[in-house]
Motif scaffolding. Sequence first.
Motif, PDB file in Angstrom:
ATOM      1  N   ASN A 143       0.829  -1.215   0.000  1.00 59.35           N
ATOM      2  CA  ASN A 143       0.000   0.000   0.000  1.00 59.35           C
ATOM      3  C   ASN A 143       0.859   1.258   0.000  1.00 59.35           C
ATOM      4  OD1 ASN A 143      -2.415  -1.495   0.070  1.00 59.35           O
ATOM      5  ND2 ASN A 143      -2.283  -1.709   2.305  1.00 59.35           N
ATOM      6  N   GLN A 144       1.936   1.226   0.772  1.00 59.26           N
ATOM      7  CA  GLN A 144       2.811   2.398   0.830  1.00 59.26           C
ATOM      8  C   GLN A 144       3.447   2.673  -0.531  1.00 59.26           C
ATOM      9  OE1 GLN A 144       5.549   1.358   3.940  1.00 59.26           O
ATOM     10  NE2 GLN A 144       3.994   1.435   5.547  1.00 59.26           N
ATOM     11  N   SER A 145       3.885   1.602  -1.193  1.00 57.98           N
ATOM     12  CA  SER A 145       4.562   1.768  -2.479  1.00 57.98           C
ATOM     13  C   SER A 145       3.600   2.141  -3.598  1.00 57.98           C
ATOM     14  CB  SER A 145       5.302   0.477  -2.841  1.00 57.98           C
ATOM     15  OG  SER A 145       6.282   0.183  -1.877  1.00 57.98           O
ATOM     16  N   LEU A 146       2.334   1.783  -3.456  1.00 63.26           N
ATOM     17  CA  LEU A 146       1.347   2.093  -4.492  1.00 63.26           C
ATOM     18  C   LEU A 146       0.747   3.489  -4.356  1.00 63.26           C
ATOM     19  CD1 LEU A 146      -0.566  -1.291  -4.813  1.00 63.26           C
ATOM     20  CD2 LEU A 146       0.983  -0.269  -6.487  1.00 63.26           C
ATOM     21  N   LYS A 147       1.055   4.166  -3.253  1.00 66.48           N
ATOM     22  CA  LYS A 147       0.516   5.508  -3.081  1.00 66.48           C
ATOM     23  C   LYS A 147       1.010   6.404  -4.198  1.00 66.48           C
ATOM     24  CE  LYS A 147      -0.009   5.611   1.956  1.00 66.48           C
ATOM     25  NZ  LYS A 147       0.501   6.196   3.215  1.00 66.48           N
ATOM     26  N   LYS A 148       0.098   7.189  -4.718  1.00 66.94           N
ATOM     27  CA  LYS A 148       0.472   8.085  -5.800  1.00 66.94           C
ATOM     28  C   LYS A 148       1.283   9.252  -5.269  1.00 66.94           C
ATOM     29  CE  LYS A 148      -3.468   7.043  -8.773  1.00 66.94           C
ATOM     30  NZ  LYS A 148      -4.620   7.591  -9.494  1.00 66.94           N
ATOM     31  N   ASN A 149       2.085   9.797  -6.176  1.00 68.90           N
ATOM     32  CA  ASN A 149       2.844  11.008  -5.887  1.00 68.90           C
ATOM     33  C   ASN A 149       3.778  10.853  -4.696  1.00 68.90           C
ATOM     34  OD1 ASN A 149       1.372  12.364  -7.948  1.00 68.90           O
ATOM     35  ND2 ASN A 149      -0.298  12.684  -6.501  1.00 68.90           N
ATOM     36  N   THR A 150       4.402   9.700  -4.564  1.00 66.70           N
ATOM     37  CA  THR A 150       5.397   9.552  -3.499  1.00 66.70           C
ATOM     38  C   THR A 150       6.703  10.225  -3.882  1.00 66.70           C
ATOM     39  OG1 THR A 150       6.199   7.477  -4.450  1.00 66.70           O
ATOM     40  CG2 THR A 150       4.440   7.334  -2.800  1.00 66.70           C
ATOM     41  N   GLY A 151       6.842  10.575  -5.154  1.00 64.63           N
ATOM     42  CA  GLY A 151       8.066  11.221  -5.599  1.00 64.63           C
ATOM     43  C   GLY A 151       9.185  10.250  -5.912  1.00 64.63           C
ATOM     44  N   GLU A 152       8.932   8.949  -5.842  1.00 60.42           N
ATOM     45  CA  GLU A 152       9.987   7.975  -6.052  1.00 60.42           C
ATOM     46  C   GLU A 152       9.931   7.325  -7.429  1.00 60.42           C
ATOM     47  OE1 GLU A 152      10.730   5.117  -2.987  1.00 60.42           O
ATOM     48  OE2 GLU A 152       9.758   6.328  -1.476  1.00 60.42           O
ATOM     49  N   ALA A 153       8.887   7.517  -8.166  1.00 59.08           N
ATOM     50  CA  ALA A 153       8.682   6.741  -9.389  1.00 59.08           C
ATOM     51  C   ALA A 153       9.815   6.912 -10.392  1.00 59.08           C
ATOM     52  CB  ALA A 153       7.355   7.133 -10.029  1.00 59.08           C
ATOM     53  N   PHE A 154      10.366   8.110 -10.515  1.00 61.39           N
ATOM     54  CA  PHE A 154      11.364   8.372 -11.536  1.00 61.39           C
ATOM     55  C   PHE A 154      12.758   7.912 -11.129  1.00 61.39           C
ATOM     56  CE2 PHE A 154      11.347  11.976  -8.696  1.00 61.39           C
ATOM     57  CZ  PHE A 154      12.693  12.195  -8.477  1.00 61.39           C
ATOM     58  N   LEU A 155      13.004   7.681  -9.834  1.00 57.89           N
ATOM     59  CA  LEU A 155      14.348   7.408  -9.348  1.00 57.89           C
ATOM     60  C   LEU A 155      14.859   6.044  -9.790  1.00 57.89           C
ATOM     61  CD1 LEU A 155      14.239   8.740  -5.675  1.00 57.89           C
ATOM     62  CD2 LEU A 155      15.479   9.731  -7.600  1.00 57.89           C
ATOM     63  N   PRO A 156      16.193   5.912  -9.967  1.00 58.52           N
ATOM     64  CA  PRO A 156      16.768   4.587 -10.212  1.00 58.52           C
ATOM     65  C   PRO A 156      16.414   3.649  -9.064  1.00 58.52           C
ATOM     66  CG  PRO A 156      18.392   6.309 -10.600  1.00 58.52           C
ATOM     67  CD  PRO A 156      17.208   6.975  -9.979  1.00 58.52           C
ATOM     68  N   PRO A 157      16.187   2.378  -9.330  1.00 60.50           N
ATOM     69  CA  PRO A 157      15.711   1.465  -8.286  1.00 60.50           C
ATOM     70  C   PRO A 157      16.685   1.309  -7.113  1.00 60.50           C
ATOM     71  CG  PRO A 157      16.326   0.274 -10.280  1.00 60.50           C
ATOM     72  CD  PRO A 157      16.296   1.715 -10.638  1.00 60.50           C
ATOM     73  N   ASN A 158      17.989   1.499  -7.364  1.00 60.39           N
ATOM     74  CA  ASN A 158      18.974   1.335  -6.295  1.00 60.39           C
ATOM     75  C   ASN A 158      19.341   2.649  -5.611  1.00 60.39           C
ATOM     76  OD1 ASN A 158      19.540  -1.580  -6.645  1.00 60.39           O
ATOM     77  ND2 ASN A 158      20.231  -0.925  -8.660  1.00 60.39           N
ATOM     78  N   PHE A 159      18.611   3.718  -5.943  1.00 59.50           N
ATOM     79  CA  PHE A 159      18.920   5.035  -5.389  1.00 59.50           C
ATOM     80  C   PHE A 159      17.881   5.400  -4.330  1.00 59.50           C
ATOM     81  CE2 PHE A 159      19.421   9.583  -5.122  1.00 59.50           C
ATOM     82  CZ  PHE A 159      20.780   9.769  -5.336  1.00 59.50           C
ATOM     83  N   PRO A 160      18.270   5.543  -3.061  1.00 60.25           N
ATOM     84  CA  PRO A 160      17.293   5.809  -1.998  1.00 60.25           C
ATOM     85  C   PRO A 160      16.636   7.179  -2.137  1.00 60.25           C
ATOM     86  CG  PRO A 160      19.420   5.092  -1.109  1.00 60.25           C
ATOM     87  CD  PRO A 160      19.636   5.401  -2.551  1.00 60.25           C
ATOM     88  N   HIS A 161      15.355   7.230  -1.855  1.00 61.83           N
ATOM     89  CA  HIS A 161      14.650   8.509  -1.904  1.00 61.83           C
ATOM     90  C   HIS A 161      15.191   9.477  -0.858  1.00 61.83           C
ATOM     91  CE1 HIS A 161      11.043  11.228  -1.437  1.00 61.83           C
ATOM     92  NE2 HIS A 161      11.245  11.251  -2.728  1.00 61.83           N
ATOM     93  N   SER A 162      15.646   8.952   0.272  1.00 63.35           N
ATOM     94  CA  SER A 162      16.223   9.806   1.313  1.00 63.35           C
ATOM     95  C   SER A 162      17.470  10.524   0.793  1.00 63.35           C
ATOM     96  CB  SER A 162      16.573   8.984   2.548  1.00 63.35           C
ATOM     97  OG  SER A 162      17.480   7.942   2.215  1.00 63.35           O
ATOM     98  N   ARG A 163      18.232   9.842  -0.066  1.00 61.02           N
ATOM     99  CA  ARG A 163      19.422  10.468  -0.651  1.00 61.02           C
ATOM    100  C   ARG A 163      19.024  11.542  -1.650  1.00 61.02           C
ATOM    101  NH1 ARG A 163      24.436  12.139   0.343  1.00 61.02           N
ATOM    102  NH2 ARG A 163      25.947  11.661  -1.308  1.00 61.02           N
ATOM    103  N   PHE A 164      17.957  11.305  -2.393  1.00 66.32           N
ATOM    104  CA  PHE A 164      17.488  12.306  -3.345  1.00 66.32           C
ATOM    105  C   PHE A 164      17.142  13.612  -2.638  1.00 66.32           C
ATOM    106  CE2 PHE A 164      13.882  14.311  -5.593  1.00 66.32           C
ATOM    107  CZ  PHE A 164      14.524  14.638  -6.776  1.00 66.32           C
ATOM    108  N   LYS A 165      16.550  13.512  -1.456  1.00 65.57           N
ATOM    109  CA  LYS A 165      16.177  14.712  -0.700  1.00 65.57           C
ATOM    110  C   LYS A 165      17.400  15.513  -0.252  1.00 65.57           C
ATOM    111  CE  LYS A 165      11.778  12.900   1.088  1.00 65.57           C
ATOM    112  NZ  LYS A 165      11.039  12.504   2.305  1.00 65.57           N
ATOM    113  N   GLU A 166      18.556  14.861  -0.174  1.00 62.07           N
ATOM    114  CA  GLU A 166      19.777  15.541   0.253  1.00 62.07           C
ATOM    115  C   GLU A 166      20.450  16.313  -0.880  1.00 62.07           C
ATOM    116  OE1 GLU A 166      22.307  12.540   1.823  1.00 62.07           O
ATOM    117  OE2 GLU A 166      20.963  11.998   3.463  1.00 62.07           O
TER     118      GLU A 166
END
Length: 455
Positions: free
Chosen positions: A170-193
């Motif tokens: 359910n968490q991963s299917l939520k829309k607009n999480t901002g993670e869809a475009f990221l490489p699969p091995n790249f953490p979203h937490s790192r993107f925010k940095e």
Amino acid sequence: MEFAIVDIETTGGAAKHGGITEIAVLIHDGKSIVSEYQTLINPEQAIPTYITGLTGIDNFMVRHEPTFEAIHEELWELLKDRIFVAHNVNFDYGFLREAFMKVGKELKTPKLCTVRLSRKVYPGMRSYSLGRLCESQRIPIEARHRAMGDAKATAILFDRMIKTDYQIINQSLKKNTGEAFLPPNFPHSRFKEIPTSCGVYYMLDENGKVIYVGKAINIRERFKNHFSGQLLPNLKQKLKTEVFDLKWELTGSEFMALLYEALEIKRLWPKYNSALKLPKRTFGLFHYEDNSGYGRFQVSKVTKFFKPIESFLSIEEANAFLKTGIVTYGLCPKLCGLRKINCSTDDEMCCGGACSFTEKPKEYNQRVGEFMGKIRETQKEILIRLEGRTPEEYAYCMFESGMLSKFAYVDSKTTSEDTIPSLLNPVPQVPETYYLLRQYIHQIKPEQISVLEPS
């Protein structure tokens, strides 16, 4: 809620130009596998030998197999009302979306990536490749790099993860999480940095090796655009698979970022940066005075008999440089060789009347001299002051014979002007910086440039 766990084999890495050679689909009802589907596919194009070496699938094996068009209805029924699951999901989904588009269907199902899910369920692993994950979880892969073998391993991994923590679905299917475009091995937490400032960035693989260097006015937005846009899909897919981390250096200005990028590409030679090979400069900008006393410019091929005041790699580059000079110094396009008839007043490159003799040669040639003086400045030893990374500093760049030779960031409050040259750090002279200086010299204010005495 049902899931279609998919794996495909292809003729290459680019969805727009490649073909699918094999597909396997496992239907999971949230508790277990309830059905299976597998087939080889004739991709209607040659399979490269290196792909055959990886998958074992060759042209002979698929020559009598169905095309994608022949199976698309059956495959559509398997996928259309289910959640699409795959390891590095954007690869499989991208190929199938392109294939369906060619037969008039648009694939728009929700999707889940088992790489992303595994990062949440099994944090801290060095690698999240399917092979490494299955090894760590003791999941057998019956036929590596074949569709059904990889699909079954992915299904076992997926089954274990959702039974460990079903909420991640359910968490991963939520829309607009901002993670869809990221490489699969790249953490979203790192993107925010990632900073939104100007600078140079380095994409790293799983071993920490730099595989791509770029520059950006906004590093975070540029990084996002690498994976969310439609440009260079083949490069995008390769980077998306291999990028694990990002590092950056802030530069304070776009010009400094361009210079530093050129230095770093030549220093590191990342595998996904195109080699910067410079052909011989074959076009030049020539200056002469006509019978009426007006200074004229002409772009022409360089010969051994005449020395140009500036040289270029192509006639397009030469004309672009000359147009910038025309606009900046109010020169006449006709007298610069870019127009055969007299200038009109409604043209963006209109002159002050030199081509119709309403402006005297003395007045006109003063601006010609300013343009030539600016060109000569770039060929001397000059020191340029640029914005720093903070309000308290400047970036100083020294150019010798038009190429960057030294630079440093200097505290603007505690450093005196006469000591700055001794504080600069030498760098290898890279020809690309010569062209960058010429491109940006018109945008730099005169008070930011100091012409130095030869050392």
